[in-house]
Design a protein around this motif. Structure first.
Motif, short mmCIF file in Angstrom:
data_model
loop_
_atom_site.label_atom_id
_atom_site.label_comp_id
_atom_site.label_asym_id
_atom_site.label_seq_id
_atom_site.Cartn_x
_atom_site.Cartn_y
_atom_site.Cartn_z
N GLU A 171 18.23 53.83 -7.75
CA GLU A 171 19.24 54.73 -8.75
C GLU A 171 18.59 54.84 -9.87
O GLU A 171 18.52 55.82 -10.71
N GLU A 172 18.06 53.74 -10.53
CA GLU A 172 17.44 53.78 -11.89
C GLU A 172 16.29 54.58 -11.88
O GLU A 172 15.87 55.34 -12.82
N ARG A 173 15.50 54.40 -10.83
CA ARG A 173 14.17 55.45 -10.75
C ARG A 173 14.47 56.73 -10.52
O ARG A 173 13.85 57.55 -11.21
N LEU A 174 15.40 57.16 -9.93
CA LEU A 174 15.97 58.34 -9.63
C LEU A 174 16.37 59.09 -10.96
O LEU A 174 16.09 60.11 -11.20
N ALA A 184 15.57 57.95 -14.00
CA ALA A 184 14.52 58.02 -14.99
C ALA A 184 13.44 59.37 -14.62
O ALA A 184 13.04 59.72 -15.64
N LEU A 185 13.71 59.89 -13.20
CA LEU A 185 13.06 61.07 -12.84
C LEU A 185 13.80 62.46 -12.98
O LEU A 185 13.44 63.36 -12.70
N GLY A 186 15.11 62.09 -13.59
CA GLY A 186 15.97 63.36 -13.78
C GLY A 186 16.46 63.89 -12.62
O GLY A 186 16.83 65.04 -12.60
N VAL A 187 16.39 63.01 -11.59
CA VAL A 187 16.92 63.54 -10.17
C VAL A 187 18.48 63.39 -10.16
O VAL A 187 19.04 62.44 -10.34
N HIS A 229 13.81 43.67 -3.61
CA HIS A 229 14.04 44.06 -5.26
C HIS A 229 13.55 45.20 -5.59
O HIS A 229 14.64 46.01 -6.11
N LEU A 230 12.59 45.80 -5.44
CA LEU A 230 11.99 47.10 -5.63
C LEU A 230 12.90 48.30 -4.99
O LEU A 230 13.01 49.34 -5.64
N TYR A 231 13.28 48.01 -3.83
CA TYR A 231 14.06 49.12 -3.21
C TYR A 231 15.42 48.84 -2.90
O TYR A 231 16.47 49.58 -1.98
N ALA A 232 15.90 48.03 -3.76
CA ALA A 232 17.32 47.54 -3.78
C ALA A 232 18.10 48.87 -4.18
O ALA A 232 17.52 49.71 -5.35
N PRO A 233 19.54 49.28 -3.77
CA PRO A 233 19.93 50.54 -4.29
C PRO A 233 19.85 50.75 -5.75
O PRO A 233 19.85 51.77 -6.16
N ALA A 234 20.46 49.48 -6.57
CA ALA A 234 20.49 49.72 -7.94
C ALA A 234 19.26 50.20 -8.61
O ALA A 234 19.04 51.07 -9.37
N ARG A 235 18.01 49.58 -7.96
CA ARG A 235 16.77 49.92 -8.77
C ARG A 235 16.36 51.41 -8.25
O ARG A 235 15.81 52.11 -9.16
#
Length: 120
Positions: A112-115, A117-120, A104-110
């Motif tokens: 992408e959300e984290r990236l 949020a970091l502005g990457v 769940h934590l490292y699913a592609p969609a998650r």
């Protein structure tokens, strides 16, 4: 089963560990019933490995599974089939839950959300 004082799978596992003969006979009989069903599954899916897990997954149960499985399944489906037991034992549920969390934590969609949020 009146001669086998057990209320749960772990009780049966304890009796099997003590070498209780009637418990071993019942475990083998249960394995034969499971093996009959698995023979159809193996014939349909033709897996390379069949993993048996749970409180009964010891020698008597596996013997029963193998007896019926190899009698009923097509020989071409059992020629290269490995019937094994889980090595995780009591940790199986914990390891499975950990894998679900990681997936769940490292699913592609998650990710992408984290990236984002970091502005990457």
């Amino acid at each position: 089963a009146a001669g086998v004082p057990a209320a749960s799978g772990s009780d049966v596992r304890a009796l099997l560990a003590e070498g209780h003969p009637e418990a071993a006979g019942l475990a083998r009989q249960a394995g034969r019933q499971v093996g009959e069903v698995l023979a159809t599954v193996v014939t349909l899916l033709n897996p390379g490995v069949l993993m048996i897990a749970g409180d009964l997954a010891g020698t008597p149960f596996l013997t029963g599974v193998r007896e019926l499985l190899y009698q009923r399944a097509l020989p071409r489906c059992t020629a290269h089939l490995d019937v094994v037991t889980s090595r995780l034992g009591d940790r199986a549920a914990l390891v499975g839950a950990a894998h679900l969390v990681v997936e769940h934590l490292y699913a592609p969609a998650r990710a992408e959300e984290r990236l984002e949020a970091l502005g990457v």
